[in-house]
Design an enzyme around this catalytic site. Sequence first.
Site, PDB file in Angstrom:
ATOM      1  N   LYS A   1       0.830  -1.211   0.000  1.00 44.91           N
ATOM      2  CA  LYS A   1       0.000   0.000   0.000  1.00 44.91           C
ATOM      3  C   LYS A   1       0.865   1.263   0.000  1.00 44.91           C
ATOM      4  O   LYS A   1       0.614   2.182  -0.795  1.00 44.91           O
ATOM      5  CB  LYS A   1      -0.881  -0.042   1.251  1.00 44.91           C
TER       6      LYS A   1
ATOM      7  N   THR B   1       4.022   1.530  -0.875  1.00 48.83           N
ATOM      8  CA  THR B   1       4.774   1.546  -2.132  1.00 48.83           C
ATOM      9  C   THR B   1       3.908   2.106  -3.258  1.00 48.83           C
ATOM     10  O   THR B   1       4.369   2.915  -4.070  1.00 48.83           O
ATOM     11  CB  THR B   1       5.243   0.111  -2.450  1.00 48.83           C
TER      12      THR B   1
ATOM     13  N   ARG C   1       2.311   8.294   6.937  1.00 56.47           N
ATOM     14  CA  ARG C   1       2.619   8.313   8.367  1.00 56.47           C
ATOM     15  C   ARG C   1       4.112   8.138   8.619  1.00 56.47           C
ATOM     16  O   ARG C   1       4.828   7.610   7.777  1.00 56.47           O
ATOM     17  CB  ARG C   1       1.867   7.168   9.060  1.00 56.47           C
TER      18      ARG C   1
ATOM     19  N   LYS D   1       9.262  -6.094  11.835  1.00 58.54           N
ATOM     20  CA  LYS D   1       8.649  -5.300  10.782  1.00 58.54           C
ATOM     21  C   LYS D   1       9.663  -4.287  10.278  1.00 58.54           C
ATOM     22  O   LYS D   1      10.400  -3.689  11.040  1.00 58.54           O
ATOM     23  CB  LYS D   1       7.446  -4.551  11.354  1.00 58.54           C
TER      24      LYS D   1
ATOM     25  N   ALA E   1      -3.516   1.905  13.932  1.00 58.30           N
ATOM     26  CA  ALA E   1      -4.689   1.741  13.073  1.00 58.30           C
ATOM     27  C   ALA E   1      -5.770   0.893  13.739  1.00 58.30           C
ATOM     28  O   ALA E   1      -6.821   0.665  13.160  1.00 58.30           O
ATOM     29  CB  ALA E   1      -4.275   1.136  11.741  1.00 58.30           C
TER      30      ALA E   1
ATOM     31  N   PHE F   1      -3.902  -0.564   7.461  1.00 57.73           N
ATOM     32  CA  PHE F   1      -4.589  -1.858   7.290  1.00 57.73           C
ATOM     33  C   PHE F   1      -5.442  -1.896   6.024  1.00 57.73           C
ATOM     34  O   PHE F   1      -5.260  -1.088   5.121  1.00 57.73           O
ATOM     35  CB  PHE F   1      -5.432  -2.188   8.521  1.00 57.73           C
TER      36      PHE F   1
ATOM     37  N   PHE G   1       4.155  -8.241  -9.030  1.00 56.46           N
ATOM     38  CA  PHE G   1       5.303  -9.000  -8.519  1.00 56.46           C
ATOM     39  C   PHE G   1       5.831  -9.865  -9.657  1.00 56.46           C
ATOM     40  O   PHE G   1       5.063 -10.299 -10.530  1.00 56.46           O
ATOM     41  CB  PHE G   1       4.886  -9.886  -7.342  1.00 56.46           C
TER      42      PHE G   1
ATOM     43  N   TRP H   1       7.179  -0.616  -8.300  1.00 56.28           N
ATOM     44  CA  TRP H   1       8.234  -1.177  -7.458  1.00 56.28           C
ATOM     45  C   TRP H   1       9.516  -1.334  -8.279  1.00 56.28           C
ATOM     46  O   TRP H   1      10.597  -0.957  -7.849  1.00 56.28           O
ATOM     47  CB  TRP H   1       7.796  -2.532  -6.884  1.00 56.28           C
TER      48      TRP H   1
END
Lengths: 558, 558
Positions: B73, B75, B96, B107, B275, B303, B383, B411
């Site tokens: 999201k 990215t 954020r 993470k 979130a 999320f 991907f 990406w």
Amino acid sequence: MAPKTDIEIARTAEKRPIQEIGAKLGIPPEALLPYGHDKAKVTADFIAGLEDRPEGRLILVTAINPTPAGEGKTTTTVGLGDGLARLGHKTAICIREASLGPCFGMKGGAAGGGYAQIVPMEDMNLHFTGDFHAITAAHNLLAAMIDNHIYWGNALGIDQRRVTWRRVMDMNDRALRDIVCSLGGPSNGYPRETGFDITVASEVMAILCLATDLADLQRRLGEIIIGYTRDRTPVHARELKADGAMTVLLRDAIQPNLVQTLEHTPAFVHGGPFANIAHGCNSVIATRTALRLADYVVTEAGFGADLGAEKFMNIKCRKAGLAPAAVVVVATVKALKMNGGVAKDDLKAENVAAVRTGCANLGRHIENVRSFGVPTVVAINHFAGDTEAEIAAVQDYVRGQGTEAILCRHWAEGGAGIEPLARKVVALAETDHHSFAPLYPDEMGLFHKIETIARRIYRADHVVADQKIRDQLTAWEEAGYGHLPVCMAKTQYSFSTDPELIGAPEGFDVPVREVRLAAGAGFVVAICGRIMTMPGLPPEPAAHSIGLNAEGQIEGLF
Amino acid sequence: MAPKTDIEIARTAEKRPIQEIGAKLGIPPEALLPYGHDKAKVTADFIAGLEDRPEGRLILVTAINPTPAGEGKTTTTVGLGDGLARLGHKTAICIREASLGPCFGMKGGAAGGGYAQIVPMEDMNLHFTGDFHAITAAHNLLAAMIDNHIYWGNALGIDQRRVTWRRVMDMNDRALRDIVCSLGGPSNGYPRETGFDITVASEVMAILCLATDLADLQRRLGEIIIGYTRDRTPVHARELKADGAMTVLLRDAIQPNLVQTLEHTPAFVHGGPFANIAHGCNSVIATRTALRLADYVVTEAGFGADLGAEKFMNIKCRKAGLAPAAVVVVATVKALKMNGGVAKDDLKAENVAAVRTGCANLGRHIENVRSFGVPTVVAINHFAGDTEAEIAAVQDYVRGQGTEAILCRHWAEGGAGIEPLARKVVALAETDHHSFAPLYPDEMGLFHKIETIARRIYRADHVVADQKIRDQLTAWEEAGYGHLPVCMAKTQYSFSTDPELIGAPEGFDVPVREVRLAAGAGFVVAICGRIMTMPGLPPEPAAHSIGLNAEGQIEGLF
């Protein structure tokens, strides 16, 4: 009209862009990482390139034993820097950063006062460039990794009753002094007793201030002893693989901060270790950088000369290979009167006799400082109510000690008011007849080092310690820590361990209640008396009156 | 050759001076407070002067329910910003800030990935401009003032068993979840149970992100309920006189941070509320500032769309008077396969049928987002292993829902790889046929609001709650809090409260276990399931491999 408050003076200061301040020391703009327009960090790359430069002269400002009347050590440090700059010397000031927590209690910041201040004062008393927050994060990451290691099987066999590494917060919060953590069931770990200290008491703070570069920082962080196994083998931070991540968290913080005085003299404000359980001086990196960029560097050490100057000489100078060219001992007529037995409410009345009695405290500090082989001068930090007779009494006394006490009016007049002291300091520093040496050699035994400081600096009869403490010191000597210097933690209000024993007391003992090994910082702490490592807030904390006014300016911070 | 890692790409980025990035949005250099050469805060004064400017178009990027396969999201948000800029639109991105604690766990950061990243990535994942440290300090000052108030006589009559304000730390530290504080005797206060949350879970964080200016910030901080008296009367932060000092601590933090993408598109990175127990969006001040400076502002919400987009619409947009011009729902073939029941280990094999099954999750999110009256498009975040047949299956399905799924290669290719989506977004945003409205009116009862979200967004049959919870909601309505929106805290992995119920589940109930009033932030939190507000570290935390390499570059942070 009432005289302006420190915050009013600071607020109306005309600050020059920080690049202009850096240029005074030959720092190019690209070697400055700006934080706003009036603060910057000097890059590690630039500092690494200075290594072969000759060093300027280092001037230490210390003081008599502090009293509630105040002696103005930081103010004199800042004023002397401005005074030296006015005389045409390339000058830099090196002081410590302020701790955020106490600013919300009752203590003001540590940026000087009157017309001898470093700005931006508000920023320096709040987050500044985030160094203390970074230290808090690095310290607490290690703490989290300890409990996490125990939680996931405890391969290192850490005895959870013997974890000595606490957590820290830059806040006055007595409720965190003693806690039980990891309550709430298996998913939260194994309950144990621990607590929080204020960030300035963190060993990480002391390490940052004694490290010479990032590699040395990481090595020292790895050396931290976090606790012991059941058979009392120390466990180090590097065994928890915490040293790399802690270094990354401190990568920016290790770069010294550059700001300016009201008179635009460059000032490095960097690091702020406790002056009791740590050594109470600004960072070695800042001091060395300043010495390589300026002809004169004025710095200070925490508390009175019995603690601050002693640790400056025996810990910081010894470890960093520094030697002060002259020492200024700050005294005020009021504080000498209090040392002479006058109660706080009676300080306004002239009392020459009390001044003379109080001078015994000053005299001993002069003698002590000189014993390090460094020329010494006294600064009388002038207050409006001082009488001529009182000032003359101090000057007479100091002349009798073979040196000079110079009246300084930097608080009211800035650098111009302290030029006579600046001239004297230059004269002393340029004689080159001094031969600095620390008080004791590295090879001396740890208990013997404590005794040497207690007898020669404090003038105690004996050092009293349980066999358990002596055995601990011997064990550390056997483990290879015998060469470390000793960091004394005692009251700052007296040469003795009794804060009521003012003046120049004799015939007392120094009880050592506890010893701690700061293996990363590289010293052994001898705790004499009760030392508070997490302050509390008073009934009416300063926080009650701190706020923004209608113009968006900060009120209540001073 | 292996593809470059995010940190390698970020490290070799050629960053432009931040003043040049500001100039793209018409921000003059004096309105930027630099933090180094590649980060700056936009001054509050400059922002205050923008009030009458027209606002650009706001694009929300949201996603299907997250899976371990990842949906990208942030990215996509970054890539879309670059894509819009390439089309010649004056564009800004709003995301954020990253939380420091989780970066040492497992993470990675939150700065995008591949060639759609915001830089300086390392700084953003560490201390950045110190905002989170300031929030930590403000939160913990209030905590210290509570215990201090009780200690010094407790004039407000706070029931120490009913203090709801905990402490925070930006660290994954499970040992601090549940503690007993104030142990050690009378000088440390009255022992009581409490604990620490991670800083992003602080109500101060939510407040900072919803406040419109410093005055509104202080008002909201004052409204915080810290606990209750014995007769259950709420006690507010302003009664403790903490709001002024907290505001001073947040004076810098409230100013939005400006950085840049790899393609030099301006990005505001500001605030980062949880979130779950908070609303999960960047700050209102940053979003508004960006809208007044740019024609297109791309932002995201935490999320999947069931939580993030719902709160974005019902809390942030409602409270700030914002309306999105278009919404992008991000999906990946892999994550759709997992939603279609494929195990993580089998994701590499082509499975068109599973993609089709998983599309049910995507379809419901599209329907939900549209129900707010906003045009919607799907981004397939490409991907390497995705097959043409799988991609075609997603596109067919989405066409059947009356919109379009566009393959995006940002990406691997940066902004150029996402131009088709950028064009579609512009087309949608410029139609002006949309009529945004939140899901429920302010006047609706609190329990009814919870039911509305559960039925219309999650598609639950019923909301289940004890009478005690219903009574609490009624009591808050009577106390004047009935107009507040509801902030749902539930698992992000499913529309339901059971993380195993993937796809588009039906026939389930939503149990509300607890409700909390965030009176300062201005919402009522409905906790459905177990919500962790202080994470722990894994057995092999990332901290073990984070460190500086021989060149002084940070390794292990990603």
